[in-house]
Design a protein around this motif. Structure first.
Motif, PDB file in Angstrom:
ATOM      1  N   ASP A  68     -44.306   8.118  26.404  1.00 56.56           N
ATOM      2  CA  ASP A  68     -43.499   7.010  25.893  1.00 56.56           C
ATOM      3  C   ASP A  68     -43.628   6.882  24.377  1.00 56.56           C
ATOM      4  OD1 ASP A  68     -42.859   6.459  28.495  1.00 56.56           O
ATOM      5  OD2 ASP A  68     -44.287   4.797  28.708  1.00 56.56           O
ATOM      6  N   ARG A  70     -42.292   4.354  21.061  1.00 62.63           N
ATOM      7  CA  ARG A  70     -41.642   3.139  20.584  1.00 62.63           C
ATOM      8  C   ARG A  70     -40.726   3.492  19.416  1.00 62.63           C
ATOM      9  NH1 ARG A  70     -42.768  -0.746  16.621  1.00 62.63           N
ATOM     10  NH2 ARG A  70     -41.998  -2.830  17.122  1.00 62.63           N
ATOM     11  N   LYS A  88     -37.775   1.887  23.530  1.00 65.96           N
ATOM     12  CA  LYS A  88     -38.582   3.081  23.778  1.00 65.96           C
ATOM     13  C   LYS A  88     -37.749   4.217  24.345  1.00 65.96           C
ATOM     14  CE  LYS A  88     -40.123   1.819  28.453  1.00 65.96           C
ATOM     15  NZ  LYS A  88     -41.315   1.627  29.316  1.00 65.96           N
ATOM     16  N   CYS A  90     -38.504   7.538  26.927  1.00 65.60           N
ATOM     17  CA  CYS A  90     -39.481   8.058  27.882  1.00 65.60           C
ATOM     18  C   CYS A  90     -39.135   9.515  28.182  1.00 65.60           C
ATOM     19  CB  CYS A  90     -39.448   7.245  29.171  1.00 65.60           C
ATOM     20  SG  CYS A  90     -39.718   5.474  28.953  1.00 65.60           S
ATOM     21  N   TYR A 115     -33.722   6.223  27.637  1.00 62.92           N
ATOM     22  CA  TYR A 115     -34.034   5.316  26.537  1.00 62.92           C
ATOM     23  C   TYR A 115     -33.583   3.903  26.874  1.00 62.92           C
ATOM     24  CZ  TYR A 115     -29.047   5.821  25.451  1.00 62.92           C
ATOM     25  OH  TYR A 115     -27.673   5.834  25.527  1.00 62.92           O
TER      26      TYR A 115
END
Length: 245
Positions: A68, A70, A88, A90, A115
């Protein structure tokens, strides 16, 4: 017979080696800090069935867990409405695609998954971006970096995001953006000129694309008008943290 068995065994060995190597490479890539793949990305796309223009800028990226990241960024619509967003990406898969690698392109594969970004500001303009993405990477010794393309005419999407935008009022619109060719657009959205540049079709230009056309493709404008349009296209609009209209 023995010779045939030998060659079959040899081929199987190469196949197994390649499979294990690829799996090891993918695992190693996912373990790295891939923030640089998302940091400072500028993309352009469409919002809604009428293909209204939207500009996206990823300003900062930070790894928060194994898969993950940010993201902080800015969105711009109508060339004037600017919204900060955060959320985020992923990652759950990595592909190795050496066939893309050449003298002009430096790409070893793509990372994929989904996302989720939330815009902040005036509820009239803010919403949530949701969807899936692919992002190109290249391996440079012990580092993973963004994919590179030295010939822009090839028009390869190294950053591509497809999904939807949900407004604070519950309105949902298709939304996609990329670093080169906007994905998921109607067939008549654009055409390519002799230089392999895509030009938005006249029926869509009124939806935020006029300035882009005037900046680079409208030969009926004066030099001053062209320069003014280009200045707007090339400005670092994402440095304005305040929402405007």
């Amino acid at each position: 017979m023995k010779q045939r068995i030998f060659y079959i065994s040899l081929l199987l060995s190469f196949w197994l080696y390649g499979t294990v190597y690829s799996q090891t490479s993918r695992t190693w890539i996912l373990q790295q800090d891939l923030s640089c793949l998302f940091d400072s990305l500028s993309m352009i796309g469409v919002l809604g069935d009428d293909c209204r223009r939207i500009d996206i800028r990823f300003c900062e990226a930070q790894k928060t867990s194994d898969r993950d990241y940010r993201i902080e960024g800015m969105s711009r619509t109508r060339l004037s409405i600017i919204c900060p967003f955060e959320g985020k990406v992923c990652i759950d898969s990595v592909t190795c695609q050496p066939q893309i690698k050449s003298e002009c392109t430096d790409v070893d594969g793509f990372i994929y998954r989904h996302y989720s970004f939330t815009e902040h500001g005036d509820k009239r303009y803010s919403g949530v971006f949701l969807g899936s993405f692919k992002q190109a990477y290249r391996l440079n010794e012990e580092q993973v970096n963004k994919g590179e393309n030295e010939i822009s005419e090839l028009k390869l999407n190294f950053s591509e995001y497809m999904g939807e935008w949900k407004s604070a009022n519950g309105i949902t619109k298709v939304c996609s953006w990329a670093d080169e060719i906007v994905p998921g657009t109607p067939q008549d959205f654009c055409k390519f000129n002799d230089a392999a540049e895509w030009i938005v079709s006249p029926q869509y230009r009124k939806n935020g694309w006029d300035n882009l056309y005037n900046a680079y493709y409208n030969d009926k404008l004066t030099t001053n008008e062209i320069q003014k349009a280009r200045a707007m296209e090339e400005q670092e609009w994402w440095t304005d943290k305040a929402q405007s209209k």
